[in-house]
Design a protein around this motif. Structure first.
Motif, PDB file in Angstrom:
ATOM      1  N   PHE A 131     -51.906  54.533  26.869  1.00  0.00           N
ATOM      2  CA  PHE A 131     -52.904  53.710  27.647  1.00  0.00           C
ATOM      3  C   PHE A 131     -52.514  52.313  27.674  1.00  0.00           C
ATOM      4  N   VAL A 132     -52.357  51.652  29.043  1.00  0.00           N
ATOM      5  CA  VAL A 132     -52.179  50.242  29.100  1.00  0.00           C
ATOM      6  C   VAL A 132     -53.264  49.757  30.055  1.00  0.00           C
ATOM      7  N   LEU A 204     -52.564  56.180  21.957  1.00  0.00           N
ATOM      8  CA  LEU A 204     -52.328  54.760  21.683  1.00  0.00           C
ATOM      9  C   LEU A 204     -52.741  54.132  22.916  1.00  0.00           C
ATOM     10  N   GLY A 205     -53.632  52.833  22.839  1.00  0.00           N
ATOM     11  CA  GLY A 205     -53.851  52.039  23.820  1.00  0.00           C
ATOM     12  C   GLY A 205     -53.182  50.628  23.398  1.00  0.00           C
ATOM     13  N   VAL A 206     -52.784  49.902  24.450  1.00  0.00           N
ATOM     14  CA  VAL A 206     -52.134  48.751  24.284  1.00  0.00           C
ATOM     15  C   VAL A 206     -52.673  47.568  25.416  1.00  0.00           C
ATOM     16  N   LEU A 207     -53.114  46.447  25.000  1.00  0.00           N
ATOM     17  CA  LEU A 207     -53.468  45.350  25.958  1.00  0.00           C
ATOM     18  C   LEU A 207     -52.123  44.384  25.904  1.00  0.00           C
ATOM     19  N   ALA A 235     -42.846  54.862  25.577  1.00  0.00           N
ATOM     20  CA  ALA A 235     -42.821  55.767  26.504  1.00  0.00           C
ATOM     21  C   ALA A 235     -41.530  56.521  26.626  1.00  0.00           C
ATOM     22  N   LEU A 236     -40.532  55.487  26.695  1.00  0.00           N
ATOM     23  CA  LEU A 236     -39.227  56.103  27.046  1.00  0.00           C
ATOM     24  C   LEU A 236     -38.621  56.796  25.780  1.00  0.00           C
ATOM     25  N   LYS A 237     -39.033  56.494  24.662  1.00  0.00           N
ATOM     26  CA  LYS A 237     -38.645  56.986  23.324  1.00  0.00           C
ATOM     27  C   LYS A 237     -39.192  58.348  23.240  1.00  0.00           C
ATOM     28  N   LEU A 238     -40.565  58.473  23.658  1.00  0.00           N
ATOM     29  CA  LEU A 238     -41.121  59.840  23.557  1.00  0.00           C
ATOM     30  C   LEU A 238     -41.281  60.418  24.670  1.00  0.00           C
ATOM     31  N   GLN A 239     -41.130  60.113  25.751  1.00  0.00           N
ATOM     32  CA  GLN A 239     -41.190  60.569  27.181  1.00  0.00           C
ATOM     33  C   GLN A 239     -42.659  61.152  27.327  1.00  0.00           C
ATOM     34  N   CYS A 240     -43.638  60.115  27.037  1.00  0.00           N
ATOM     35  CA  CYS A 240     -44.884  60.702  27.199  1.00  0.00           C
ATOM     36  C   CYS A 240     -45.603  59.751  28.319  1.00  0.00           C
ATOM     37  N   PRO A 241     -46.765  60.490  28.785  1.00  0.00           N
ATOM     38  CA  PRO A 241     -47.390  59.587  30.044  1.00  0.00           C
ATOM     39  C   PRO A 241     -48.000  58.170  29.655  1.00  0.00           C
ATOM     40  N   ILE A 242     -48.031  57.700  30.450  1.00  0.00           N
ATOM     41  CA  ILE A 242     -48.539  56.181  30.692  1.00  0.00           C
ATOM     42  C   ILE A 242     -49.872  56.013  31.467  1.00  0.00           C
ATOM     43  N   ILE A 243     -51.173  56.044  31.190  1.00  0.00           N
ATOM     44  CA  ILE A 243     -51.904  55.935  31.978  1.00  0.00           C
ATOM     45  C   ILE A 243     -52.665  54.447  32.000  1.00  0.00           C
ATOM     46  N   PRO A 262     -51.231  58.054  36.315  1.00  0.00           N
ATOM     47  CA  PRO A 262     -50.108  57.868  35.449  1.00  0.00           C
ATOM     48  C   PRO A 262     -48.970  57.223  36.221  1.00  0.00           C
ATOM     49  N   ILE A 263     -48.312  56.262  35.357  1.00  0.00           N
ATOM     50  CA  ILE A 263     -47.124  55.648  35.909  1.00  0.00           C
ATOM     51  C   ILE A 263     -46.028  56.770  35.996  1.00  0.00           C
ATOM     52  N   ASP A 264     -45.465  56.700  37.168  1.00  0.00           N
ATOM     53  CA  ASP A 264     -44.397  57.545  37.396  1.00  0.00           C
ATOM     54  C   ASP A 264     -42.923  56.931  37.130  1.00  0.00           C
ATOM     55  N   TYR A 265     -42.303  57.196  36.074  1.00  0.00           N
ATOM     56  CA  TYR A 265     -41.056  56.486  35.548  1.00  0.00           C
ATOM     57  C   TYR A 265     -40.004  57.249  35.741  1.00  0.00           C
ATOM     58  N   SER A 266     -40.055  58.352  36.319  1.00  0.00           N
ATOM     59  CA  SER A 266     -38.971  59.300  36.088  1.00  0.00           C
ATOM     60  C   SER A 266     -37.599  58.680  36.645  1.00  0.00           C
ATOM     61  N   GLN A 267     -37.657  57.887  37.729  1.00  0.00           N
ATOM     62  CA  GLN A 267     -36.400  57.238  37.966  1.00  0.00           C
ATOM     63  C   GLN A 267     -35.799  56.331  37.170  1.00  0.00           C
TER      64      GLN A 267
END
Length: 311
Positions: A131-132, A204-207, A235-243, A262-267
């Motif tokens: 979570f961001v 995990l949440g991050v400010l 996120a890139l290491k674990l390929q997990c969602p970012i909300i 969720p942020i689409d970072y597939s590209q």
């Protein structure tokens, strides 16, 4: 030989002062709890606004606004800075009341969620989630609100120098959450613990809105800003969602949690430095948009950009 061990006396005096500070903090929290959430919020807002506007750090906030929004007049900047101080005071004063705030109340103290469907959808899945957010509105409400959707998350925190006060704050957070949630102190040790936490399938949440000297340089309000790359890297290491999401203040102890898709970072999902920069920029752009919507609710009080700009 000296009759007294001055080093030991100094240590005891310091511990006594720390304990005195703890008692004072605990007394203030008890006083705030004896008030209604609205009254506590109002008092905290007024006091922080009156004192804060007289502190030198308000000049930092004014410089930040000149850098971020150069089109604002002096009066407009002053109004935003006063609002930021008021929001900070309200946030602190509301902290001991968070556990008792009701969801979806029609008026008065309470909180609501916009975009809760994204939390409901994610709660049905397993695996790590990030979570961001940023220091917007009452940011302390975000973990509690998300937890009500079955998505409790851990987060980083800056430990108070007084260990008694630090434990008091952690206990309040656990009380608000209704459960004990791991918290990770900022720094290399905390980062390792957070990674392990995520690898175990937790959340995990991050400010991500404050300056991070050992982060990456991306744009924020059109200027280079050193920014934490933790969310993008993990996120890139674990390929997990970012909300992404933030808290909007609607009034005294009345809050709205806004959750975005969720942020689409597939590209740019490949884990490399270029993509870490790109994804961090996406996050910064979101935070910038949130701040622009309610500038008086963001914490303008820290030097967000290069120190050369503040000379």
């Amino acid at each position: 030989m000296p009759i007294f061990n001055l080093k030991k006396i100094s240590s005891l005096s310091y511990r006594f002062l720390q304990y005195y500070e703890y008692i004072l903090a605990k007394g203030c929290l008890s006083l705030l709890r004896s008030l209604s959430p609205e009254k506590a919020s109002n008092i905290g807002g007024v006091i922080c606004r009156l004192i804060g506007m007289k502190l030198p750090v308000s000049k930092v906030a004014d410089k930040n606004l000149q850098l971020a929004m150069p089109y604002l007049t002096f009066i407009e900047r002053k109004k935003i800075i006063a609002g930021a101080w008021e929001n900070l005071g309200r946030t602190v004063a509301e902290f001991p009341h968070l556990a008792r705030l009701k969801q979806n109340t029609s008026e008065g103290a309470g909180w609501e969620v916009v975009g809760g469907e994204y939390l409901t959808e994610q709660s049905a899945k397993t695996g790590a989630v990030l979570f961001v957010s940023g220091h917007i509105g009452n940011w302390e409400m975000l973990p509690l609100g998300v937890a009500k959707y079955g998505m409790p998350f851990s987060s980083f925190f800056r430990a108070a120098s007084n260990p008694y006060v630090n434990q008091l704050i952690l206990n309040l957070r656990d009380e608000a959450m209704g459960q004990k949630i791991p918290m990770f102190a900022k720094g290399s040790k905390g980062a390792r613990q957070a990674l392990k936490h995520l690898l175990q399938g937790h959340r995990l949440g991050v400010l991500s809105d404050q300056k991070m000297n050992d982060g990456v340089e991306v744009q924020f309000f059109g200027r280079p800003a050193m920014t934490s790359s933790a969310v993008a890297s993990l996120a890139l290491k674990l390929q997990c969602p970012i909300i992404p999401g933030y808290v909007q203040r609607l009034g005294p102890a009345r809050l709205r949690i806004i959750v975005e898709p969720p942020i689409d970072y597939s590209q740019y999902a490949e884990n490399n430095l270029d993509n870490i920069h790109r994804l961090t920029q996406v996050i910064n752009d979101k935070i910038e948009r949130w701040v622009k919507q309610n500038p008086e609710q963001w914490l303008w009080l820290h030097r967000r950009w290069s120190k050369e700009l503040y000379r």
